[in-house]
Design a protein around this motif. Structure first.
Motif, PDB file in Angstrom:
ATOM      1  N   PHE A  70      54.560  45.193  44.782  1.00  0.00           N
ATOM      2  CA  PHE A  70      54.348  44.646  43.448  1.00  0.00           C
ATOM      3  C   PHE A  70      53.211  43.628  43.445  1.00  0.00           C
ATOM      4  CE2 PHE A  70      55.328  41.910  39.787  1.00  0.00           C
ATOM      5  CZ  PHE A  70      55.288  42.878  38.793  1.00  0.00           C
ATOM      6  N   ASN A  71      53.168  42.749  44.453  1.00  0.00           N
ATOM      7  CA  ASN A  71      52.068  41.776  44.543  1.00  0.00           C
ATOM      8  C   ASN A  71      50.737  42.482  44.748  1.00  0.00           C
ATOM      9  OD1 ASN A  71      53.511  39.436  44.092  1.00  0.00           O
ATOM     10  ND2 ASN A  71      54.042  39.181  46.233  1.00  0.00           N
ATOM     11  N   SER A  72      50.737  43.503  45.577  1.00  0.00           N
ATOM     12  CA  SER A  72      49.521  44.275  45.798  1.00  0.00           C
ATOM     13  C   SER A  72      49.079  44.945  44.499  1.00  0.00           C
ATOM     14  CB  SER A  72      49.763  45.325  46.887  1.00  0.00           C
ATOM     15  OG  SER A  72      48.600  46.075  47.122  1.00  0.00           O
ATOM     16  N   THR A  73      50.032  45.428  43.732  1.00  0.00           N
ATOM     17  CA  THR A  73      49.726  46.060  42.447  1.00  0.00           C
ATOM     18  C   THR A  73      49.078  45.057  41.498  1.00  0.00           C
ATOM     19  OG1 THR A  73      51.536  47.643  42.689  1.00  0.00           O
ATOM     20  CG2 THR A  73      50.739  47.244  40.454  1.00  0.00           C
ATOM     21  N   LYS A  74      49.641  43.874  41.403  1.00  0.00           N
ATOM     22  CA  LYS A  74      49.066  42.843  40.533  1.00  0.00           C
ATOM     23  C   LYS A  74      47.639  42.518  40.976  1.00  0.00           C
ATOM     24  CE  LYS A  74      52.328  39.738  40.843  1.00  0.00           C
ATOM     25  NZ  LYS A  74      53.149  38.548  40.647  1.00  0.00           N
ATOM     26  N   TYR A  75      47.432  42.415  42.272  1.00  0.00           N
ATOM     27  CA  TYR A  75      46.109  42.112  42.807  1.00  0.00           C
ATOM     28  C   TYR A  75      45.118  43.231  42.468  1.00  0.00           C
ATOM     29  CZ  TYR A  75      42.474  40.885  46.141  1.00  0.00           C
ATOM     30  OH  TYR A  75      41.271  40.569  46.715  1.00  0.00           O
ATOM     31  N   GLN A  76      45.540  44.477  42.608  1.00  0.00           N
ATOM     32  CA  GLN A  76      44.666  45.611  42.308  1.00  0.00           C
ATOM     33  C   GLN A  76      44.335  45.666  40.814  1.00  0.00           C
ATOM     34  OE1 GLN A  76      43.019  47.537  44.331  1.00  0.00           O
ATOM     35  NE2 GLN A  76      43.991  46.818  46.206  1.00  0.00           N
ATOM     36  N   ILE A  77      45.285  45.315  39.971  1.00  0.00           N
ATOM     37  CA  ILE A  77      45.014  45.280  38.527  1.00  0.00           C
ATOM     38  C   ILE A  77      43.990  44.185  38.219  1.00  0.00           C
ATOM     39  CG2 ILE A  77      46.017  44.742  36.265  1.00  0.00           C
ATOM     40  CD1 ILE A  77      48.617  46.142  37.293  1.00  0.00           C
ATOM     41  N   LEU A  78      44.144  43.022  38.858  1.00  0.00           N
ATOM     42  CA  LEU A  78      43.159  41.944  38.672  1.00  0.00           C
ATOM     43  C   LEU A  78      41.780  42.388  39.139  1.00  0.00           C
ATOM     44  CD1 LEU A  78      45.182  38.779  39.732  1.00  0.00           C
ATOM     45  CD2 LEU A  78      44.398  39.382  37.445  1.00  0.00           C
ATOM     46  N   ASN A  79      41.721  43.079  40.272  1.00  0.00           N
ATOM     47  CA  ASN A  79      40.439  43.604  40.755  1.00  0.00           C
ATOM     48  C   ASN A  79      39.830  44.566  39.749  1.00  0.00           C
ATOM     49  OD1 ASN A  79      40.264  42.186  43.113  1.00  0.00           O
ATOM     50  ND2 ASN A  79      41.075  43.826  44.389  1.00  0.00           N
ATOM     51  N   TYR A  81      40.267  44.580  36.468  1.00  0.00           N
ATOM     52  CA  TYR A  81      39.715  43.834  35.340  1.00  0.00           C
ATOM     53  C   TYR A  81      38.467  43.042  35.739  1.00  0.00           C
ATOM     54  CZ  TYR A  81      43.359  45.161  32.146  1.00  0.00           C
ATOM     55  OH  TYR A  81      44.170  45.891  31.329  1.00  0.00           O
ATOM     56  N   ARG A  82      38.458  42.518  36.941  1.00  0.00           N
ATOM     57  CA  ARG A  82      37.273  41.812  37.423  1.00  0.00           C
ATOM     58  C   ARG A  82      36.099  42.784  37.504  1.00  0.00           C
ATOM     59  NH1 ARG A  82      38.642  39.893  42.634  1.00  0.00           N
ATOM     60  NH2 ARG A  82      39.920  38.374  41.596  1.00  0.00           N
ATOM     61  N   SER A  83      36.347  43.960  38.016  1.00  0.00           N
ATOM     62  CA  SER A  83      35.317  44.986  38.125  1.00  0.00           C
ATOM     63  C   SER A  83      34.790  45.376  36.752  1.00  0.00           C
ATOM     64  CB  SER A  83      35.902  46.210  38.835  1.00  0.00           C
ATOM     65  OG  SER A  83      35.090  47.328  38.663  1.00  0.00           O
ATOM     66  N   GLU A  84      35.701  45.535  35.791  1.00  0.00           N
ATOM     67  CA  GLU A  84      35.286  45.875  34.431  1.00  0.00           C
ATOM     68  C   GLU A  84      34.439  44.752  33.837  1.00  0.00           C
ATOM     69  OE1 GLU A  84      35.728  48.854  32.689  1.00  0.00           O
ATOM     70  OE2 GLU A  84      36.257  49.432  34.738  1.00  0.00           O
ATOM     71  N   LYS A  85      34.812  43.515  34.130  1.00  0.00           N
ATOM     72  CA  LYS A  85      34.058  42.368  33.616  1.00  0.00           C
ATOM     73  C   LYS A  85      32.649  42.349  34.214  1.00  0.00           C
ATOM     74  CE  LYS A  85      34.477  37.365  33.114  1.00  0.00           C
ATOM     75  NZ  LYS A  85      35.259  36.186  33.462  1.00  0.00           N
ATOM     76  N   GLU A 146      38.636  32.274  43.940  1.00  0.00           N
ATOM     77  CA  GLU A 146      38.637  33.701  44.288  1.00  0.00           C
ATOM     78  C   GLU A 146      38.130  33.916  45.709  1.00  0.00           C
ATOM     79  OE1 GLU A 146      37.807  35.929  40.049  1.00  0.00           O
ATOM     80  OE2 GLU A 146      36.125  34.923  41.011  1.00  0.00           O
ATOM     81  N   ILE A 147      37.075  33.210  46.071  1.00  0.00           N
ATOM     82  CA  ILE A 147      36.509  33.342  47.415  1.00  0.00           C
ATOM     83  C   ILE A 147      37.517  32.874  48.452  1.00  0.00           C
ATOM     84  CG2 ILE A 147      34.679  32.550  48.968  1.00  0.00           C
ATOM     85  CD1 ILE A 147      32.911  32.244  46.401  1.00  0.00           C
TER      86      ILE A 147
END
Length: 188
Positions: A70-79, A81-85, A146-147
């Motif tokens: 679940f944590n990995s999923t949340k992280y991948q979703i954030l990635n 959205y970051r990628s889309e941004k 983030e870094i």
């Protein structure tokens, strides 16, 4: 299968544990991802990334498999959205560039190219970790938080690397330092 049994299976047979975890959790995770992205294809891609990450770290998981997934999923979703941004920002810059292309003279182009080459040469001289942090900050526009999270170092260490990088660049070429300091987005 209970979580404790799955963890025991993980210790004995990682392939079987992977399959069981996939069977047990993939549908729930896919539904969650889809609820956040609204894109079926993208949701499936994100789920695949989650399980690739899970497979690569099977030997390090010693608590809750579902919690990890679940944590990995949340992280991948954030990635995602970051990628889309970043894509959106790139398209805006590209659009602005294409609008301004008529005003760019060959002289301006050569000057900009020369400055970029000087920046790249100076950044290449930085120690590897310092270079990585600096590149992530100034060219990938990632925040210090983030870094720090991505490299698993403290935010203070990130700040020190950026300060060290800027000092090195200032010491070797003050005009390039000014370009990097003022023209490239910085964290507020």
């Amino acid at each position: 299968m209970k979580e404790q049994d799955l963890l025991l299976t993980l210790r004995r047979d990682t392939v079987k544990a992977f399959e069981q975890a996939y069977d047990a959790y993939s549908e729930k995770l896919l539904y969650y991802i889809y609820s956040k992205t609204g894109d079926k294809k993208r949701s499936e891609d994100i789920l695949q990334e989650v399980f690739i990450d899970f497979w690569s770290k099977l030997d390090r998981i010693d608590t809750s498999i579902y919690g990890y997934l679940f944590n990995s999923t949340k992280y991948q979703i954030l990635n995602y959205y970051r990628s889309e941004k970043v894509k959106e920002k790139y398209l805006i810059h590209l659009s602005n560039f294409l609008q301004d292309i008529n005003s760019i003279t060959p002289q301006k182009y050569l000057e900009a190219k020369e400055i970029m080459e000087q920046i790249e040469a100076l950044v290449a001289q930085l120690p590897p970790q310092c270079r990585k942090v600096f590149t992530m900050s100034r060219f990938e526009h990632k925040s210090n938080d983030e870094i720090a999270e991505e490299l698993q170092i403290s935010k203070r260490t990130v700040e020190n690397y950026i300060t060290k990088s800027l000092a090195f660049i200032r010491e070797h070429n003050i005009s390039i330092y000014l370009v990097i300091s003022y023209l490239i987005d910085r964290e507020p």
